[in-house]
Design a protein around this motif. Structure first.
Motif, PDB file in Angstrom:
ATOM      1  N   HIS A   1       0.838  -1.205   0.000  1.00  0.00           N
ATOM      2  CA  HIS A   1       0.000   0.000   0.000  1.00  0.00           C
ATOM      3  C   HIS A   1       0.872   1.254   0.000  1.00  0.00           C
ATOM      4  CE1 HIS A   1      -3.249   2.748   0.745  1.00  0.00           C
ATOM      5  NE2 HIS A   1      -2.649   3.182   1.850  1.00  0.00           N
ATOM      6  N   ARG A   2       1.905   1.251   0.812  1.00  0.00           N
ATOM      7  CA  ARG A   2       2.807   2.407   0.885  1.00  0.00           C
ATOM      8  C   ARG A   2       3.502   2.626  -0.461  1.00  0.00           C
ATOM      9  NH1 ARG A   2       8.013   3.485   4.839  1.00  0.00           N
ATOM     10  NH2 ARG A   2       8.428   5.541   3.997  1.00  0.00           N
TER      11      ARG A   2
ATOM     12  N   TYR B   1       2.456   1.702  -3.431  1.00  0.00           N
ATOM     13  CA  TYR B   1       1.455   2.202  -4.375  1.00  0.00           C
ATOM     14  C   TYR B   1       1.178   3.680  -4.115  1.00  0.00           C
ATOM     15  CZ  TYR B   1      -2.963   3.030  -6.681  1.00  0.00           C
ATOM     16  OH  TYR B   1      -3.955   3.569  -7.453  1.00  0.00           O
ATOM     17  N   HIS B   2       0.995   4.033  -2.857  1.00  0.00           N
ATOM     18  CA  HIS B   2       0.705   5.423  -2.487  1.00  0.00           C
ATOM     19  C   HIS B   2       1.859   6.349  -2.889  1.00  0.00           C
ATOM     20  CE1 HIS B   2      -0.824   8.826  -0.284  1.00  0.00           C
ATOM     21  NE2 HIS B   2       0.324   8.912   0.380  1.00  0.00           N
ATOM     22  N   GLU B   3       3.084   5.904  -2.666  1.00  0.00           N
ATOM     23  CA  GLU B   3       4.246   6.724  -3.016  1.00  0.00           C
ATOM     24  C   GLU B   3       4.377   6.882  -4.526  1.00  0.00           C
ATOM     25  OE1 GLU B   3       7.544   4.923  -1.029  1.00  0.00           O
ATOM     26  OE2 GLU B   3       7.097   5.948   0.858  1.00  0.00           O
TER      27      GLU B   3
ATOM     28  N   GLU C   1       1.932   6.839  -6.649  1.00  0.00           N
ATOM     29  CA  GLU C   1       0.850   7.756  -7.034  1.00  0.00           C
ATOM     30  C   GLU C   1       1.224   9.198  -6.687  1.00  0.00           C
ATOM     31  OE1 GLU C   1      -2.703   8.591  -8.848  1.00  0.00           O
ATOM     32  OE2 GLU C   1      -1.833   6.605  -8.624  1.00  0.00           O
TER      33      GLU C   1
END
Length: 161
Positions: free
Chosen positions: A9-10, A12-14, A16
């Motif tokens: 998740h981290r 992917y978030h980074e 993005e």
């Protein structure tokens, strides 16, 4: 398992966030490119030596305005690149390195644009100096002509006396 999901998740978030901040920088760089192009168009007659003397003052003012707008755009781009570099350093290694490489590329492009603007500004300054010299010469010639008239009229007055 939960830690693995958190890491994914981290990441992917980074990625993005990295893409969003690179898009912001890209918008600023587009503004710099457009501004430099406009500056080149305005100053093209000086660079090619085909400017019209009767339009020189207006053209020089337009050139000054274009250079100021370009400097403003480059400053904004430099600031946003610096800010984004700080943000990217907080990312994980993989996402951060990719974004840093992209930001370094943008920084190189920005430096090239700033060098081009400096060259254009130098050309504009040279033209301004030429105009000032030409104006000073014409004013001196006008004063000399008036002085010659005064001398001539003074000679006529002393002949009458």
């Amino acid at each position: 398992r939960i830690q693995e999901l958190r890491n994914q998740h981290r990441t992917y978030h980074e990625r993005e966030a990295s893409q969003n901040l690179l898009n912001d920088v890209q918008v600023k760089m587009k503004a710099v490119e457009d501004s430099v192009k406009k500056c080149e168009e305005v100053l093209a007659p000086y660079l090619m030596g085909v400017e019209q003397p009767e339009n020189s003052k207006e053209a020089v003012q337009a050139g000054d305005d274009a250079v100021k707008a370009t400097n403003k755009a480059t400053s904004a781009a430099r600031i946003i690149i610096s800010m984004r570099m700080v943000e990217v350093k907080r990312f994980t290694v993989e996402a951060g390195q990719e974004a840093q490489r992209s930001l370094q590329e943008f920084l190189k492009q920005l430096e090239g644009a700033m060098k081009r603007v400096a060259d254009l500004k130098t050309a504009l300054q040279e033209r301004k100096q030429q105009m000032q010299r030409a104006e000073a010469i014409s004013q001196v010639e006008a004063v000399e002509a008036l002085a010659a008239k005064v001398t001539e009229n003074g000679a006529d007055i002393s002949d009458e006396a």
